[in-house]
Design a protein around this motif. Sequence first.
Motif, PDB file in Angstrom:
ATOM      1  N   MET A  49     -47.254  50.825   6.402  1.00 58.17           N
ATOM      2  CA  MET A  49     -46.661  50.160   7.567  1.00 58.17           C
ATOM      3  C   MET A  49     -45.322  49.519   7.207  1.00 58.17           C
ATOM      4  O   MET A  49     -44.346  49.619   7.962  1.00 58.17           O
ATOM      5  N   LEU A  50     -45.277  48.851   6.052  1.00 57.00           N
ATOM      6  CA  LEU A  50     -44.026  48.218   5.624  1.00 57.00           C
ATOM      7  C   LEU A  50     -42.928  49.267   5.404  1.00 57.00           C
ATOM      8  O   LEU A  50     -41.763  49.040   5.755  1.00 57.00           O
ATOM      9  N   ALA A  51     -43.312  50.411   4.851  1.00 51.09           N
ATOM     10  CA  ALA A  51     -42.330  51.478   4.652  1.00 51.09           C
ATOM     11  C   ALA A  51     -41.840  52.021   5.990  1.00 51.09           C
ATOM     12  O   ALA A  51     -40.648  52.277   6.174  1.00 51.09           O
ATOM     13  N   ALA A  52     -42.775  52.199   6.949  1.00 50.65           N
ATOM     14  CA  ALA A  52     -42.397  52.707   8.267  1.00 50.65           C
ATOM     15  C   ALA A  52     -41.466  51.744   9.000  1.00 50.65           C
ATOM     16  O   ALA A  52     -40.599  52.153   9.769  1.00 50.65           O
ATOM     17  N   GLN A  53     -41.646  50.446   8.743  1.00 54.32           N
ATOM     18  CA  GLN A  53     -40.802  49.427   9.377  1.00 54.32           C
ATOM     19  C   GLN A  53     -39.464  49.250   8.657  1.00 54.32           C
ATOM     20  O   GLN A  53     -38.608  48.492   9.110  1.00 54.32           O
ATOM     21  N   GLY A  54     -39.286  49.940   7.516  1.00 53.30           N
ATOM     22  CA  GLY A  54     -38.042  49.837   6.773  1.00 53.30           C
ATOM     23  C   GLY A  54     -37.938  48.595   5.906  1.00 53.30           C
ATOM     24  O   GLY A  54     -36.860  48.273   5.387  1.00 53.30           O
ATOM     25  N   ARG A  55     -39.066  47.889   5.713  1.00 50.69           N
ATOM     26  CA  ARG A  55     -39.027  46.654   4.929  1.00 50.69           C
ATOM     27  C   ARG A  55     -39.142  46.920   3.426  1.00 50.69           C
ATOM     28  O   ARG A  55     -38.755  46.087   2.614  1.00 50.69           O
ATOM     29  N   ILE A  56     -39.719  48.064   3.063  1.00 53.72           N
ATOM     30  CA  ILE A  56     -39.768  48.485   1.655  1.00 53.72           C
ATOM     31  C   ILE A  56     -39.472  49.977   1.608  1.00 53.72           C
ATOM     32  O   ILE A  56     -39.437  50.648   2.651  1.00 53.72           O
ATOM     33  N   GLN A  57     -39.276  50.491   0.403  1.00 52.74           N
ATOM     34  CA  GLN A  57     -39.065  51.925   0.222  1.00 52.74           C
ATOM     35  C   GLN A  57     -40.077  52.460  -0.779  1.00 52.74           C
ATOM     36  O   GLN A  57     -40.544  51.717  -1.657  1.00 52.74           O
ATOM     37  N   MET A  58     -40.430  53.742  -0.625  1.00 51.16           N
ATOM     38  CA  MET A  58     -41.369  54.394  -1.533  1.00 51.16           C
ATOM     39  C   MET A  58     -40.601  55.383  -2.405  1.00 51.16           C
ATOM     40  O   MET A  58     -39.750  56.121  -1.906  1.00 51.16           O
ATOM     41  N   GLN A  59     -40.924  55.409  -3.690  1.00 51.50           N
ATOM     42  CA  GLN A  59     -40.257  56.305  -4.633  1.00 51.50           C
ATOM     43  C   GLN A  59     -41.318  57.008  -5.463  1.00 51.50           C
ATOM     44  O   GLN A  59     -42.266  56.381  -5.935  1.00 51.50           O
ATOM     45  N   GLY A  60     -41.160  58.315  -5.655  1.00 51.90           N
ATOM     46  CA  GLY A  60     -42.152  59.071  -6.400  1.00 51.90           C
ATOM     47  C   GLY A  60     -43.156  59.711  -5.464  1.00 51.90           C
ATOM     48  O   GLY A  60     -43.006  59.710  -4.243  1.00 51.90           O
ATOM     49  N   GLY A  61     -44.212  60.261  -6.027  1.00 54.53           N
ATOM     50  CA  GLY A  61     -45.203  60.916  -5.202  1.00 54.53           C
ATOM     51  C   GLY A  61     -46.586  60.822  -5.794  1.00 54.53           C
ATOM     52  O   GLY A  61     -46.760  60.472  -6.973  1.00 54.53           O
ATOM     53  N   ALA A  62     -47.572  61.125  -4.960  1.00 55.02           N
ATOM     54  CA  ALA A  62     -48.984  61.101  -5.356  1.00 55.02           C
ATOM     55  C   ALA A  62     -49.330  59.773  -6.031  1.00 55.02           C
ATOM     56  O   ALA A  62     -49.029  58.718  -5.515  1.00 55.02           O
TER      57      ALA A  62
END
Length: 456
Positions: A49-62
């Motif tokens: 949810m935080l990533a979808a709201q642009g408040r955090i970012q995700m890096q990497g996978g799995a």
Amino acid sequence: MPRLASPQELDAIAALIAAAGPDGLGIDAISRQMGNTMQRRTLQRRLGMLAAQGRIQMQGGARSVRYLPTAAAPSPGPAATVHYVPLLSAEAQEVRAYVTQPRQLRRPAGYQVEFLQQYHPNQTAYLPPGLREQLHALGRPPAERTPAGTFAQGILNRLLIDLSWASSHLEGNTYSQLDTERLIEHGQAAEGKNALETQMILNHKQAIEYLVHDPEHARVDTGTLIALHAFLADGLMADPAAVGRIRRRAVEIGGSVYLPLALPQRLEELFGITVQMAAEIADPFEQAFFLMVHLPYLQPFEDVNKRVSRIAANIPFIRHNLCPLSFIDVPQQAYVDAMLGVYELNRVDLLRDVFVWAYERSCQQYVAVKQGLVPPDTFRLRHRQALAAVVAAIVRADEDAAPQRIAGHVPPTVPADEQARFIELVLNEFSTLHAGNAVRFGIRPLEWAAWQGRHR
């Protein structure tokens, strides 16, 4: 199903990640810093949810994914845009995996009446009790003892734009949200857009107003659903006689191996049974979700079935004075896949995740909107039906919008000591009336154009 997030939970998680610096944190480190108080699955959902709201970012996978503060994250390219509801349940992921296979690998399916028969209102539940309780807490306005429809009326202008745009967008409409706002508020059609797209937006507006302006219309019955189809399908059907009528021919669903029921008599019978079952459901969230599942599954109309289900899903929210469901930010592909799961597998898992996420987003939007609104004009609300009748009568009688003419149309339901203010209200409406908003009073564009040409 996972419980819903509170703003405090999201803030705490975002603060942990912000404090970690540019290297971010993995999910195990976040969990440890929170004292292992949250289940991993729940934490994944919150991070999504935080990533979808642009408040955090995700890096990497799995399993190697790290969560970074927004400012520290690398600049995202087009592939970083969120195109799906974040972090689905395992059951929803199974549905998604099946329906995203090539069409030729999926087994053809027909209408299964057992899917409907195995549901027993107020005994069966697609939404677990704990989840429904959380949805109630999320959608309940601060003032509970207010008339049906008060919440929706209070944010009507915003709801008309958001729901008309979002529901149309799910059908592939290319109007932007700003285009939609200009069309609804100023009657200004977007340049370069297909006329059918403009019609689709205006049809949504009229259907929403039908429910919100008079909450007595907001009932789960066959008459209301057929009326919603008449509004939403107006001018969009190849056969105009099919508007507001149970279909009389077989239909197919593009991209699906599902073949809906074809026999007209059986269709009409099952439509009545489906609507009656929906009407018996006491919980507004379960009722809304049931309508989103079973109306499109039956496909009672030649087209526009999903649109009817999305607007109809708001009926229980209007009646129970809960935050409405606008479908704002719902990714089209997630919704399409969720419906394919219903059509081809009779599984609601993915649609349930989409529904819950969509309602969360709507509540976040409208609680904020509601806090910044000026209180509605209670005089106008009280006399809204008389106001609509008088405005329409003046236009159809081809009369000037002058005080003496208006006075001749004031109905007896308006007390004598309020008639002067009522006439002033009518004059104010005429001062802002145009082709785009005249539909609120049941005035068709040609009627408005003819009156305007002679009296303005």
